[in-house]
Design an enzyme around this catalytic site. Structure first.
Site, PDB file in Angstrom:
ATOM      1  CB  THR A 176      -4.001  -2.429   4.306  1.00 21.40           C
ATOM      2  OG1 THR A 176      -4.642  -1.248   3.873  1.00 21.40           O
ATOM      3  CG2 THR A 176      -2.686  -2.591   3.584  1.00 21.40           C
ATOM      4  NE  ARG A 204      -5.071   8.320   1.698  1.00 23.67           N
ATOM      5  CZ  ARG A 204      -4.724   7.143   2.210  1.00 23.67           C
ATOM      6  NH1 ARG A 204      -4.799   6.050   1.477  1.00 23.67           N
ATOM      7  NH2 ARG A 204      -4.314   7.056   3.448  1.00 23.67           N
ATOM      8  CB  VAL A 205      -1.346   8.076  -3.465  1.00 29.02           C
ATOM      9  CG1 VAL A 205      -0.364   6.923  -3.365  1.00 29.02           C
ATOM     10  CG2 VAL A 205      -1.896   8.169  -4.887  1.00 29.02           C
ATOM     11  N   GLY A 206      -1.966   6.527  -0.516  1.00 30.14           N
ATOM     12  CA  GLY A 206      -1.475   6.282   0.837  1.00 30.14           C
ATOM     13  C   GLY A 206      -0.026   5.834   0.847  1.00 30.14           C
ATOM     14  CG  ASP A 207       1.020   3.273   4.055  1.00 28.74           C
ATOM     15  OD1 ASP A 207      -0.212   3.517   4.002  1.00 28.74           O
ATOM     16  OD2 ASP A 207       1.480   2.200   4.483  1.00 28.74           O
ATOM     17  CB  THR A 227      -1.465  -2.263   7.811  1.00 33.95           C
ATOM     18  OG1 THR A 227      -2.840  -1.890   8.009  1.00 33.95           O
ATOM     19  CG2 THR A 227      -1.011  -3.053   9.026  1.00 33.95           C
ATOM     20  N   GLY A 228      -2.032   0.856   8.265  1.00 35.15           N
ATOM     21  CA  GLY A 228      -2.452   1.928   9.166  1.00 35.15           C
ATOM     22  C   GLY A 228      -2.663   3.201   8.384  1.00 35.15           C
ATOM     23  N   GLY A 230      -1.950   5.927   6.235  1.00 32.77           N
ATOM     24  CA  GLY A 230      -0.883   6.192   5.281  1.00 32.77           C
ATOM     25  C   GLY A 230      -0.266   7.570   5.430  1.00 32.77           C
TER      26      GLY A 230
HETATM   27  N1  ASP Z   1      -2.207   2.067   4.880  1.00 26.74           N
HETATM   28  C1  ASP Z   1      -3.428   2.121   4.134  1.00 26.74           C
HETATM   29  C2  ASP Z   1      -3.564   3.500   3.526  1.00 26.74           C
HETATM   30  O1  ASP Z   1      -3.389   4.475   4.215  1.00 26.74           O
HETATM   31  C3  ASP Z   1      -4.652   1.799   4.933  1.00 26.74           C
HETATM   32  C4  ASP Z   1      -4.568   0.611   5.865  1.00 26.74           C
HETATM   33  O2  ASP Z   1      -3.501   0.074   6.137  1.00 26.74           O
HETATM   34  O3  ASP Z   1      -5.609   0.174   6.373  1.00 26.74           O
HETATM   35  O4  ASP Z   1      -3.900   3.586   2.373  1.00 26.74           O
END
Ligand code: ASP
Length: 315
Positions: A176, A204-207, A227-228, A230
């Site tokens: 990300t 699906r929706v992340g952070d 990032t990470g 979500g």
């Molecule tokens: N944070 C992002 C999500 O969960 C993924 C990522 O940071 O790699 O959509």
């Protein structure tokens, strides 16, 4: 380190980079150039211009998981999320599950500037993109399609989505992009953009498009981009937490470390990372994954500094 504005920090995602045969040098080039472009945009405009320009460049690079390089969901198509916040107005906006726009971060800025809404999804968001004649996304790169086919072959090993940690262990969190900036007037801004996680369920929706989770900025305090995984970052409200720690007296490095320590205690290692700039010009990156490519550009740095792993000196 304390830097003189304009200051721009970018990341290319917290993850298990070593295992995926990524061209490390190319990724470092991309994050360094993104920081440089963000810096130039801040010189001409403001912090908000800087983060949008830096993220737009990384979306177009095709080598990171955002915009052109977005990963595919279980059904084999992209659904991208992005968010942007202007710390001067304390206003942010996100777009989620968009498919056809080339630069989700630009669309998020359009939502911020032209609507009163804070989050637009799917078809409604796409209509805004059409109305403002935003550029369309091109073909998904071959590298991404090949990886999708490879992952599909192992589909029986894909854990159900209620087992988020296991999923992260198998496929890693991935690439990300995000940026934070402070301009000469002390305005702070943050932006984040992503294709999400590999083989996510459609819808699906992340952070990344969620204010306070994937991005947050407040003048007089700090700006953060996360990032990470979500699913965890939303629960923890990672970026808001970092900014609140700065408000209660921590510097950017102290806030980033403290927030990530708490995050790791709660969700384990290999799960997230965050970049921060505070209103004094201190910058930081903290992550519990193997690596997080990142770069910083500032008035008192001759060139952007770009680093990849934890061991490398930089920030
Ligand atoms: N944070 C992002 C999500 O969960 C993924 C990522 O940071 O790699 O959509």
């Amino acid at each position: 380190m304390r830097l003189a504005p304009p200051v721009v920090v970018v990341h290319g995602g917290a993850g298990r980079w070593r295992t995926r045969g990524v061209d490390r040098e190319r990724v470092l080039e991309v994050v360094a150039e993104a920081a440089h472009r963000g810096f130039t945009a801040a010189e001409r405009g403001d912090a908000l211009d800087a983060v949008v320009e830096a993220v737009r460049y990384m979306e177009d690079s095709g080598v990171l998981n955002a915009g052109m390089g977005s990963v595919l969901n279980l059904a084999g198509y992209v659904e991208m999320d992005a968010g942007v916040m202007d710390g001067a107005r304390l206003r942010g906006a996100g777009v989620a599950a968009v498919r056809s726009v080339r630069n989700p971060v630009v669309l998020a800025r359009v939502v911020l500037e032209h609507t009163d809404h804070v989050l637009m999804v799917g078809e409604g968001a796409e209509r805004i993109a059409e109305f403002f004649a935003l550029e369309k996304r091109g073909e998904t790169p071959r590298r991404v399609l090949e990886r999708y086919r490879e992952l599909l072959k192992n589909l029986d090993r894909v854990p159900h989505w209620s087992r988020v940690r296991e999923f992260a262990r198998l496929y890693g969190v991935a690439d990300t992009v995000g940026a934070v900036a402070m301009d000469r007037r002390g305005n702070l801004a943050a932006a984040t953009s992503t294709g999400g996680v590999w083989l996510k369920l459609p819808g699906r929706v992340g952070d990344s498009p969620i204010l306070g989770a994937g991005y947050y900025a407040e003048n007089g305090a700090a700006a953060a981009s996360a990032t990470g995984l979500g699913e965890y970052i939303v629960v923890y409200q990672l970026c808001r937490r970092v900014v609140d720690l700065v408000k209660s007296g921590a510097s950017a490095p102290e806030a980033a470390e403290e927030a990530m320590e708490g995050f790791t205690r709660m969700f384990g290692g290999g799960t997230a990372g965050v970049i921060v700039v505070d209103h004094h010009g201190y910058v930081a990156a903290a992550f519990n994954t193997e690596a997080m490519p990142r770069a910083v550009a500032a008035w008192n740095l001759p060139n952007p500094v770009a680093v990849f792993s934890r061991e490398e000196k930089g920030f």
